[in-house]
Design a protein around this motif. Structure first.
Motif, mmCIF file in Angstrom:
data_model
loop_
_atom_site.group_PDB
_atom_site.id
_atom_site.type_symbol
_atom_site.label_atom_id
_atom_site.label_comp_id
_atom_site.label_asym_id
_atom_site.label_seq_id
_atom_site.Cartn_x
_atom_site.Cartn_y
_atom_site.Cartn_z
ATOM 1 N N GLN A 96 55.033 39.022 55.880
ATOM 2 C CA GLN A 96 53.642 38.672 56.164
ATOM 3 C C GLN A 96 52.752 39.914 56.209
ATOM 4 N N LEU A 97 53.298 41.020 56.731
ATOM 5 C CA LEU A 97 52.513 42.252 56.776
ATOM 6 C C LEU A 97 52.297 42.804 55.369
ATOM 7 N N ARG A 98 53.325 42.693 54.510
ATOM 8 C CA ARG A 98 53.154 43.127 53.122
ATOM 9 C C ARG A 98 52.086 42.290 52.419
ATOM 10 N N ILE A 99 52.090 40.989 52.670
ATOM 11 C CA ILE A 99 51.080 40.114 52.060
ATOM 12 C C ILE A 99 49.687 40.505 52.545
ATOM 13 N N TYR A 100 49.579 40.808 53.836
ATOM 14 C CA TYR A 100 48.285 41.230 54.385
ATOM 15 C C TYR A 100 47.795 42.518 53.711
ATOM 16 N N LEU A 101 48.682 43.498 53.554
ATOM 17 C CA LEU A 101 48.329 44.753 52.885
ATOM 18 C C LEU A 101 47.889 44.494 51.445
ATOM 19 N N PHE A 102 48.651 43.638 50.766
ATOM 20 C CA PHE A 102 48.337 43.328 49.373
ATOM 21 C C PHE A 102 46.984 42.638 49.257
ATOM 22 N N ASP A 103 46.750 41.643 50.118
ATOM 23 C CA ASP A 103 45.494 40.895 50.048
ATOM 24 C C ASP A 103 44.296 41.804 50.322
ATOM 25 N N ALA A 104 44.427 42.674 51.325
ATOM 26 C CA ALA A 104 43.318 43.570 51.652
ATOM 27 C C ALA A 104 43.040 44.525 50.488
ATOM 28 N N SER A 105 44.102 45.044 49.875
ATOM 29 C CA SER A 105 43.925 45.951 48.728
ATOM 30 C C SER A 105 43.304 45.227 47.547
ATOM 31 N N MET A 106 43.767 44.009 47.284
ATOM 32 C CA MET A 106 43.244 43.246 46.156
ATOM 33 C C MET A 106 41.797 42.824 46.382
ATOM 34 N N LEU A 107 41.421 42.601 47.644
ATOM 35 C CA LEU A 107 40.027 42.277 47.932
ATOM 36 C C LEU A 107 39.124 43.437 47.509
ATOM 37 N N ILE A 108 39.560 44.659 47.814
ATOM 38 C CA ILE A 108 38.782 45.839 47.408
ATOM 39 C C ILE A 108 38.777 45.963 45.889
ATOM 40 N N GLU A 109 39.935 45.774 45.249
ATOM 41 C CA GLU A 109 40.017 45.889 43.790
ATOM 42 C C GLU A 109 39.177 44.819 43.089
ATOM 43 N N THR A 110 38.970 43.696 43.740
ATOM 44 C CA THR A 110 38.123 42.644 43.166
ATOM 45 C C THR A 110 36.645 42.924 43.433
ATOM 46 N N TYR A 161 45.908 43.641 36.118
ATOM 47 C CA TYR A 161 45.967 42.234 35.716
ATOM 48 C C TYR A 161 47.139 41.511 36.386
ATOM 49 N N ALA A 162 48.307 42.169 36.429
ATOM 50 C CA ALA A 162 49.505 41.513 36.966
ATOM 51 C C ALA A 162 49.338 41.181 38.443
ATOM 52 N N LYS A 163 48.675 42.059 39.194
ATOM 53 C CA LYS A 163 48.509 41.818 40.624
ATOM 54 C C LYS A 163 47.604 40.617 40.900
ATOM 55 N N HIS A 164 46.741 40.281 39.936
ATOM 56 C CA HIS A 164 45.868 39.122 40.120
ATOM 57 C C HIS A 164 46.623 37.796 39.987
ATOM 58 N N LEU A 165 47.855 37.852 39.530
ATOM 59 C CA LEU A 165 48.641 36.615 39.422
ATOM 60 C C LEU A 165 49.162 36.158 40.775
#
Length: 750
Positions: A276-290, A648-652
């Motif tokens: 869950q912590l990894r998902i949180y880190l990923f989501d926060a990073s992807m929010l910035i990348e978006t 692109y791959a991370k957006h999947l």
């Protein structure tokens, strides 16, 4: 009189407001710089390690000096050797667990004692130590394949022989050096495992705080970027700063993720697991990348000329920034406020006329925001539930991911550690000969330079960069060190303080810049010689600079001509690793779309891809700095395409609802072609196929009409269209990459 008083009061009020404004600006600037410093050292690991090393050196030197003074022994070299052991005891122990580190630290005194004895004993036999000192050099690299412990032991052995030979340690004084070894390693053990021991939970908490600080900095920068729509120069400067800080955020996320292997997050944040912590880190990073490309496109389209949209965007950014995930248990009000701002933002985008690409990014941003809000709510609920359950007997521990065995068969070629050992011994042998010719009184300076340059360099290009960085740092450090030594000559305590400061600065900045580290080390050597020899001369420092240049050149020559590993080979190997991770991620994503009950840990796989991409940039650094325009352009294009694939791959990895059946069949066909294209690229990278073909997939007009109609009528992004969009982009990038490698293109359709 009254008018004069009013005038004075007005002036005083004006000065007060000006002073308060200046104070606020300065205060904001200080807070900004403090935040940057906090974010620049995630977990404060650099600061803690350097502090331990510096304290270990200081206490070792002072303790041994006091003890020798008490016993009426005046050997300063014994105190200095104790400091060297205290430094090595902290910095050369790299094991992955606390117990292994303790065992390695306990073995260091044995290695040092044997080596100092051998060095002192062999000093009476001409050139005997010249042969013996090559043994730990070979061992440091050759046996490192069995674990970092053998490198640590060999490194301490080398420094001990080097020290005894350079200073001509008399054999009868060896017992005093045994004492300095025990004191130095003892203090290193004390600081490492008792006084400032590693605390993985605390480090993780600090690292996540640095991650949050970096996110807040980015939100502030994005807010400034949005408001700079009418200032072209400022906007370009902010864009460069945004890109730089976004890259740093990705590195921090990787660092936090890597720390989870030895930590249970539920011990810090009850109810929160590693996944869950990894998902949180990923989501926060992807929010910035978006956010970044969305804001960029809006600025280019002039959308922020609409003051209402600009104001709504700014309030949305502030609302997201105010959410205190993992820092406050009750963050529901903050989430609700952000959701209200998001709803306003969503309504405004519907009313604003946007082109299809920008509209897609807007919807992607909205989807990511909603996903982040949902994830924060989940974390909050888990923490609340875990805190309420006070009398549970057992805490469920998150099981670590299964380790994969990626070995596809043993490589019959010589192992890299063996190659490095042979190169180091060859360069070392020539270094000793040249040392006696150029600087007979310091015959191992060239050897020391060559040995250290080989550490952490596995290609000709990396060796070249390190050689250049060491030379630059040494030259400037010698000049500045000589000047400072002239000013502080005769002030013993000032020189001692500056020596310890140089040690701290050198190893604090080592992970950032090797040149900067060498600058401080050379300054320390200048002041150390001034202290020991009663004065420093240009001749001594000039000899050190010459020896550094010669040692660097010998290391580079050995790496380039004795069993060389070209930079292009290493880049190709790292690229192969990346495509292997990418293939697994794409297949895992499709399994997840099809409802696989136990899909691959996709979030962890994205962090592995990020780490591989970072390693690729490091491996290709020398090629990117090559003056030849063709080489530089090609490798820049190579890395750009892989970074694009990564994006692109991370957006999947988005929350998956119900996938459209018609599109699922199209995605399945696309994925088959993508797998074939990745296999082709891997064969090309291995030089196992001279003639290769990749598939440029065209989507049938009927499918495109379906999606275009869906987008225009529904104005809402589904998982179906989202995955279809990015999988198409991934294949287009793969085709571009493969054709750059020499593949032929064939068109097909789905």
């Amino acid at each position: 009189m009254i008018n004069r008083c009013r005038k004075v009061a007005t002036i005083a009020q004006m000065f007060y407001h000006k002073a308060m404004t200046t104070y606020q600006i300065v205060l904001n600037r200080i807070q900004h710089m403090r935040a940057r410093l906090t974010a620049s050292d995630p977990g404060l690991t650099r600061l803690i390690t350097t502090t331990k090393a510096t304290l270990s050196v200081m206490t070792s030197v002072f303790f041994v000096s006091a003890l020798l003074a008490l016993l009426d022994q005046g050997s300063l070299t014994v105190s200095i050797f104790a400091g060297a052991m205290g430094l090595l005891g902290v910095l050369v122990v790299f094991d992955d667990t606390r117990f292994k580190k303790q065992v390695t630290t306990a073995l260091l005194p044995i290695s040092a004692a044997i080596s100092i004895t051998a060095g002192a004993f062999l000093s009476q036999y001409p050139h005997a130590s010249d042969v013996v000192i090559l043994i730990p050099i070979f061992s440091a690299f050759y046996f490192s394949k069995f674990g970092s412990r053998y490198f640590s032991i060999s490194m301490v052995s080398f420094i001990s022989i080097y020290f005894s030979s350079i200073l001509g340690v008399p054999f009868q004084d060896v017992p005093w050096f045994y004492l300095s070894i025990l004191v130095g390693i003892g203090f290193a053990y004390l600081y490492n495992f008792i006084i400032i021991r590693d605390q993985p939970n605390v480090t993780l908490k600090r690292s996540l705080r640095s991650f949050h600080v970096q996110i807040n900095l980015l939100f502030n920068l994005i807010g400034s970027y949005v408001s700079s729509s009418d200032q072209e120069r400022q906007r370009k400067a902010l864009k460069r700063e945004l890109d730089y800080n976004a890259e740093r955020l990705n590195e921090y996320a990787q660092k936090v993720s890597s720390q989870l292997s030895n930590v249970h997050p539920e011990e810090i944040w009850p109810g929160v697991t590693k996944e869950q912590l990894r998902i949180y880190l990923f989501d926060a990073s992807m929010l910035i990348e978006t956010l970044l490309p969305t804001m960029d496109d809006l600025l280019k389209d002039g959308a922020f000329q609409n003051e209402s949209l600009q104001r709504t965007t700014a309030t949305l950014l502030q609302a997201i920034r105010d959410i205190r995930a993992l820092r406050h248990i009750d963050s529901e009000q903050q989430i609700q406020a952000a959701e209200r701002r998001l709803e306003e933002f969503k309504q405004l985008t519907i009313e604003t006329q946007l082109d299809s690409e920008t509209f897609f990014l807007f919807n992607r941003l909205i989807t990511m925001c909603e996903h982040v809000f949902a994830n924060v709510r989940t974390l909050q609920a888990l923490r609340t539930q875990a805190i309420e359950v006070k009398d549970r007997d057992n805490m469920e521990e998150d099981t670590s991911a299964e380790e994969e065995d990626d070995q596809e068969g043993k490589d019959s070629r010589m192992e890299p550690t063996t190659k490095k050992a042979i190169q180091a011994v060859a360069a070392g042998s020539v270094s000793i000969v040249l040392g006696y010719i150029l600087t007979p009184s310091q015959q191992y300076w060239i050897l020391l330079t060559a040995f250290i340059i080989f550490m952490g360099t596995d290609t000709v290009g990396r060796t070249f960069l390190k050689a250049v960085e060491r030379t630059i740092g040494t030259v400037f450090g010698a000049i500045i060190g000589f000047v400072i030594a002239q000013f502080v000559y005769g002030h013993t305590y000032v020189e001692i303080g500056l020596i310890f400061l140089c040690i701290f600065m050198a190893f604090y900045f080592l992970p950032i810049s090797y040149s900067f580290m060498m600058f401080w080390i050379t300054m320390m050597v200048a002041m150390l010689y001034d202290l020991l020899l009663g004065g420093i001369t240009w001749g001594v420092l000039g000899a050190r600079v010459v020896d550094t240049i010669v040692g660097a050149a010998l290391a580079l020559a050995a790496a380039a001509y004795i069993l060389p590993k070209k930079t292009q080979e290493k880049v190709s190997e790292t690229t192969l690793d990346y495509f292997s991770h990418l293939n697994k991620l794409l297949n895992g994503t499709l399994q997840q779309l099809k409802g696989d009950p136990e899909p691959l840990d996709l979030t962890e796989k994205t962090f592995e891809m990020d780490e591989t991409l970072s390693q690729l940039r490091t491996d290709a650094e020398s090629m990117r700095k090559t003056p030849g325009a063709t080489t530089r352009t090609r490798i820049e294009g190579w890395i750009t395409r892989i970074a694009t694939l990564n994006y692109y791959a991370k957006h999947l990895l988005t929350p998956t609802a119900e996938i459209d059946d018609q599109l699922q069949a199209v995605i399945d066909q696309l994925n088959e072609y993508i797998n074939d294209n990745i296999d082709t690229i891997q064969l090309l990278l291995k030089d196992e196929r001279s003639h290769a073909v990749v598939w440029d997939v065209e989507v049938l007009p009927s499918h495109m009409a379906y999606f275009n109609d869906y987008e225009n009528n529904e104005r809402k992004l589904t998982d179906s269209y989202h995955h279809f969009y990015y999988i198409r982009l991934i294949n287009q990038t793969l085709v571009s990459f493969a054709t750059d490698l020499g593949a032929q293109t064939e068109r097909t359709s789905v």
